[in-house]
Design a protein around this motif. Structure first.
Motif, PDB file in Angstrom:
ATOM      1  N   PRO A  43       0.788  -1.237   0.000  1.00  0.00           N
ATOM      2  CA  PRO A  43       0.000   0.000   0.000  1.00  0.00           C
ATOM      3  C   PRO A  43       0.830   1.302   0.000  1.00  0.00           C
ATOM      4  O   PRO A  43       0.268   2.368  -0.170  1.00  0.00           O
ATOM      5  N   GLU A 173      -0.899 -10.084   3.610  1.00  0.00           N
ATOM      6  CA  GLU A 173      -0.829 -10.184   2.145  1.00  0.00           C
ATOM      7  C   GLU A 173       0.549 -10.670   1.696  1.00  0.00           C
ATOM      8  O   GLU A 173       0.672 -11.473   0.769  1.00  0.00           O
ATOM      9  N   THR A 238      -8.614 -11.358  -0.863  1.00  0.00           N
ATOM     10  CA  THR A 238      -7.910 -10.470   0.071  1.00  0.00           C
ATOM     11  C   THR A 238      -7.619  -9.123  -0.595  1.00  0.00           C
ATOM     12  O   THR A 238      -8.019  -8.886  -1.746  1.00  0.00           O
ATOM     13  N   ALA A 239      -6.886  -8.272   0.132  1.00  0.00           N
ATOM     14  CA  ALA A 239      -6.610  -6.918  -0.358  1.00  0.00           C
ATOM     15  C   ALA A 239      -5.779  -6.892  -1.637  1.00  0.00           C
ATOM     16  O   ALA A 239      -5.852  -5.929  -2.412  1.00  0.00           O
ATOM     17  N   ARG A 304      -5.225  -0.191  -9.332  1.00  0.00           N
ATOM     18  CA  ARG A 304      -5.858   0.296  -8.101  1.00  0.00           C
ATOM     19  C   ARG A 304      -5.915   1.837  -7.998  1.00  0.00           C
ATOM     20  O   ARG A 304      -6.962   2.379  -7.649  1.00  0.00           O
ATOM     21  N   GLY A 310      -8.542  -4.399  -7.627  1.00  0.00           N
ATOM     22  CA  GLY A 310      -8.973  -4.715  -6.266  1.00  0.00           C
ATOM     23  C   GLY A 310     -10.481  -4.829  -6.154  1.00  0.00           C
ATOM     24  O   GLY A 310     -11.194  -4.844  -7.153  1.00  0.00           O
TER      25      GLY A 310
END
Lengths: 311, 61
Positions: A43, A173, A238-239, A304, A310
């Motif tokens: 991220p 992740e 998941t993310a 993203r 995502g």
């Protein structure tokens, strides 16, 4: 006689390419790709120069562990057809040179990664090098048929290191990406061991095919593939997942499961009849399998910022 | 038999040396660029330990 052509130094003088081959360039490609995906899926964004340098140092560290592995395994590499042309058994590079290169590049890569990224990433790289060169190469590879299972962890750390380069910390992740490679490695190598018939027998490496027999290896492949499929598809929720990843994962895992099922259903007579066609196909698919899963994670991460990737 | 000034082994060694030289030069440039980025990206105007005190004041609020 003044001709110096026949001196040992002239015959065995290694070229740059021979030293490069010590670093296992093909393994390095996988390391660079998975570490890059780990870094970009995180991220936090990384400055391009810092990112480039950090991935380069991870690649150098991976290469260094490859050189240490070749130094230690020169005796069995010489026996196996697949590895007989590596620089040390081929007589192009002296074992001492490989050891020196391995140690020097290990130190350099870890130190530089600490400076370019952070201490945790450097620590993980050092752990990975030691895991592969010492735990796997020097100990497990020749000691237990679970060598591939545990040794596979060494190849699974790069995306975690990539993630730490960006974030400075661990996360679920990152470990999912680790688990993906970790679970993928055994079926990948066991399929190879099935069709590279006598290599591991000749070298006395306790591969599952040698210690537990081929039918047991086929059962192990299907068992690991089922677990891998659950994990790979589950990661899609998941993310780091998304529609694109999930679609790719469902298709790839269906194909992979089918291949593993076919391997499980065959015996040696069938396999010898078509020269291990099913096993070879499964091995080739396994290469695409990993590349496409990480490619899909990369696409999700790239899209993203535009609100497309995502969930 | 005379010794030639440029034997084949010399040209091979030259290739290797040039290769290593280029790699070292590349490494120097990379470290320079890294240093530049690290210096320009980091906020050096903040006093040492300031980051902690900011967190501390936020925590007390």
């Amino acid at each position: 006689m003044t001709d110096i052509t026949n001196t040992p130094a002239a015959e065995h003088e290694a070229q740059l390419g021979d030293y490069f081959a010590l670093l296992k360039p093909r393994v390095m490609q996988l390391v660079v790709f998975t570490a890059l995906v780990g870094m970009l899926a995180a991220p936090h964004s990384v400055h391009p120069v810092v990112g480039f340098a950090s991935i380069l140092f991870v690649a150098i560290g991976a290469g260094a562990s490859g050189a240490l592995n070749m130094w230690w395994d020169a005796d069995i590499d010489a026996v196996m057809r697949r590895t007989a042309k590596r620089p040390i058994p081929a007589g192009k590079v002296q074992p001492g040179e490989a050891l020196a290169i391995g140690v020097a590049l290990s130190g350099l890569s870890v130190m530089m990664l600490a400076l370019s990224a952070n201490l945790l990433a450097a620590g993980m790289l050092l752990f990975t090098i030691l895991f592969y060169a010492v735990l796997y190469s020097m100990w497990l590879k020749r000691a237990t048929p679970q060598n591939i299972v545990i040794g596979g962890a060494a190849g699974a750390f790069p995306p975690v290191i990539g993630w730490i380069i960006a974030t400075g910390s661990f996360s679920v992740e990152a470990w999912l990406m680790f688990a993906l490679i970790f679970m993928w490695t055994p079926p990948h190598f066991w399929a190879l061991a099935l069709f590279m018939r006598s290599d591991y027998d000749d070298a006395n490496v306790p591969m599952l095919t040698v210690t537990h027999g081929r039918p047991a290896t086929r059962r192990h492949i299907i068992a690991y593939t089922v677990l891998l499929a659950v994990l790979a598809v589950g990661t899609g929720f998941t993310a780091i997942g998304g529609y694109i990843y999930l679609t790719a994962a469902v298709i790839l895992n269906a194909l992979f499961l089918l291949g593993a099922y076919r391997i499980w259903q065959r015996d040696e007579t069938d396999a010898e009849a078509d020269n291990y066609l099913v096993e070879r196909k499964f091995f080739r698919l396994s290469l695409y399998y990993l590349f496409l899963h990480f490619g899909a994670i990369l696409i999700e991460a790239t899209l993203r910022p535009y609100g497309l990737g995502g969930w | 038999m005379s010794i030639r000034a440029e034997h084949e082994i010399h040209s091979r060694r030259k290739g290797r040396n040039v290769g290593i030289g280029l790699m070292l030069a590349g490494f120097v440039v990379l470290v320079m660029m890294l240093t530049f980025v690290k210096i320009t990206e980091t906020d050096f105007t903040r006093a040492p330990g300031a980051a902690n005190s900011v967190t501390g004041s936020e925590a007390s609020n």
